[in-house]
Design an enzyme around this catalytic site. Sequence first.
Site, short mmCIF file in Angstrom:
data_model
loop_
_atom_site.label_atom_id
_atom_site.label_comp_id
_atom_site.label_asym_id
_atom_site.label_seq_id
_atom_site.Cartn_x
_atom_site.Cartn_y
_atom_site.Cartn_z
N LYS A 1 42.30 -7.21 0.84
CA LYS A 1 41.78 -7.16 2.21
C LYS A 1 42.44 -6.04 2.95
O LYS A 1 43.66 -5.88 2.89
CB LYS A 1 42.09 -8.50 2.92
CG LYS A 1 41.50 -8.60 4.31
CD LYS A 1 40.09 -9.10 4.27
CE LYS A 1 39.32 -8.78 5.54
NZ LYS A 1 38.79 -7.40 5.59
N GLN B 1 49.73 -3.01 4.21
CA GLN B 1 48.74 -4.08 4.35
C GLN B 1 49.13 -5.33 3.55
O GLN B 1 48.89 -6.45 3.96
CB GLN B 1 47.37 -3.57 3.91
CG GLN B 1 46.19 -4.39 4.40
CD GLN B 1 45.82 -4.09 5.85
OE1 GLN B 1 45.92 -2.95 6.29
NE2 GLN B 1 45.42 -5.09 6.60
N LYS C 1 43.55 -0.88 0.95
CA LYS C 1 43.11 0.06 1.99
C LYS C 1 42.22 1.09 1.35
O LYS C 1 42.31 1.35 0.15
CB LYS C 1 44.32 0.76 2.61
CG LYS C 1 44.05 1.25 4.00
CD LYS C 1 44.26 0.16 5.01
CE LYS C 1 43.94 0.62 6.41
NZ LYS C 1 44.46 -0.32 7.42
N ASP D 1 38.88 0.69 10.34
CA ASP D 1 40.18 1.27 10.68
C ASP D 1 39.83 2.51 11.52
O ASP D 1 38.72 2.60 12.05
CB ASP D 1 40.98 1.61 9.42
CG ASP D 1 42.46 1.82 9.70
OD1 ASP D 1 43.18 0.83 9.84
OD2 ASP D 1 42.90 2.97 9.79
N ASN E 1 39.99 1.32 19.74
CA ASN E 1 39.65 -0.10 19.72
C ASN E 1 40.87 -0.98 20.01
O ASN E 1 40.82 -1.92 20.80
CB ASN E 1 39.07 -0.41 18.32
CG ASN E 1 38.72 -1.85 18.17
OD1 ASN E 1 38.11 -2.43 19.07
ND2 ASN E 1 39.12 -2.45 17.07
N1 GLU Z 1 42.44 -1.84 9.54
C1 GLU Z 1 42.96 -3.03 10.11
C2 GLU Z 1 44.41 -3.21 9.72
O1 GLU Z 1 45.09 -2.24 9.55
C3 GLU Z 1 42.08 -4.24 9.84
C4 GLU Z 1 41.92 -4.61 8.40
C5 GLU Z 1 40.94 -5.75 8.17
O2 GLU Z 1 40.39 -6.29 9.13
O3 GLU Z 1 40.73 -6.09 7.00
O4 GLU Z 1 44.94 -4.27 9.59
#
Ligand code: GLU
Length: 450
Positions: free
Chosen positions: A90, A111, A126, A166, A241
């Site tokens: 994810k 992540q 990612k 992102d 955002n």
């Molecule tokens: N890009 C966001 C982060 O860095 C969201 C990732 C997501 O919702 O899977 O956590």
Amino acid sequence: MNKYIERVLADTKAKNANEPEFLQTVEEVLSSLEPVINAHPEYEKAALLERMVEPERTVEFRVTWMDDNGEWHVNRGYRVQYNAALGPYKGGIRFDPSVNLSIVKFLGFEQVFKDAMTGLPIGGAKGGSDFDPRGRSDAEVMRFCQAFMTELYRHIGQDIDCPAGDLGVGGREIGYMYGQYRRIVGAAEFGAVSGKAVCTGGSILRPEATGFGAVYYLVEALKHDGEDIKGKRIAMSGYGNVGWGIMKKCHQLGAKVLYFAGPDGYIHDPDGVDTEEKLNFILEMRAKDPMHCKPYAEKFGCEFVPNEKCWGVKDVDIYMPAATQNDVNLESAKKIAESGVKYYIEVANMPTTNEALEFLKSQKHMVVAPSKAVNAGGVSVSELEMAQNAERLYWSAEEVDAKLQTIMKNIYNNSVEVAERYGLGYDLVAGANIVGFQKVADAMMAQGIF
Ligand code: GLU
């Protein structure tokens, strides 16, 4: 430093010498794990750290698309599926000219720990592309997203990997990518992509989630010191955002964002971003031109300081870097420390260089909170979106918000508790790293060595 950590760090540096951002985050995380590695000698035998720093899978692919003039372009696409010990991979997808393997690996590595900290069943990944969506027409963005997904679809799925947005990837891009995924697989598999619009399987509050979550974390950090968010003054960078979500929640809770910085300089609004009109204007301004925040000053008659960042301003209580990686270097960190401001709450992924972070952490008068924990609200609501998709239901805003608040509170409390347990005192940075690490480590050990 612990010999095992030292060895893994040295090997990682030797193997990935041309990936500076990736090495920066590996160094930051590993160097904070000493007490837990000392307490678990079995990890070395199981080559746990060696396995954690190596992505389970890296996909790099060609993305060919046509612009509105009929000219063909070739970009590079990436998906780094870092670790799925806790659940399906994810993490977001970033479209920006700066995207390369080092950036995607750094984001993927972060992540893994961020997603673990949420307590939800998700692994870490990612992806992205060096495609620049700025100045591209809607049709061009759609063709690019379709081309990107035409390759990516074979690597993802609701039980395999669920990408989201992102930098440079918002609801529009996610919609186009999900549409292409559905067209190819021939099934309404909503849980394969998150951050979708509510009309097409998305969760209420997903756009606000990262910013709201950051403020909920901040509320906990303030509470620890007997402080209230009401009346607090904030200086931040970024008004994308995430920044917008922070401004909106601060406005609701009676705090004021007095300063915000963009690529062209910073805004000083002594009244704060304190009306719906201002919040809506920021959305419109960003949609028209994400590189300039000066129009805000022109519209609302406040100060604009060109080509500067607002690090070092004194009339605030909290700094929140919410733009992009390495926004705050040692020079800015010194200005921040000299300003006497107590709270430094990271929001963007790795917004502080390692030397700046060390410096800020060493300041006795300061509280430093890490982005891995603070910005975890976005991915948390993404997972809640997957949960809603799996039960084929939509939850109310109240339901999602209540869950988000609980998750952010737990992240904060767990970090504090773990840091204390390992004798590190009130160290939110090391606490977060250890909480995330321990969850992934437990799952990896339980699943055997592979
Ligand atoms: N890009 C966001 C982060 O860095 C969201 C990732 C997501 O919702 O899977 O956590």
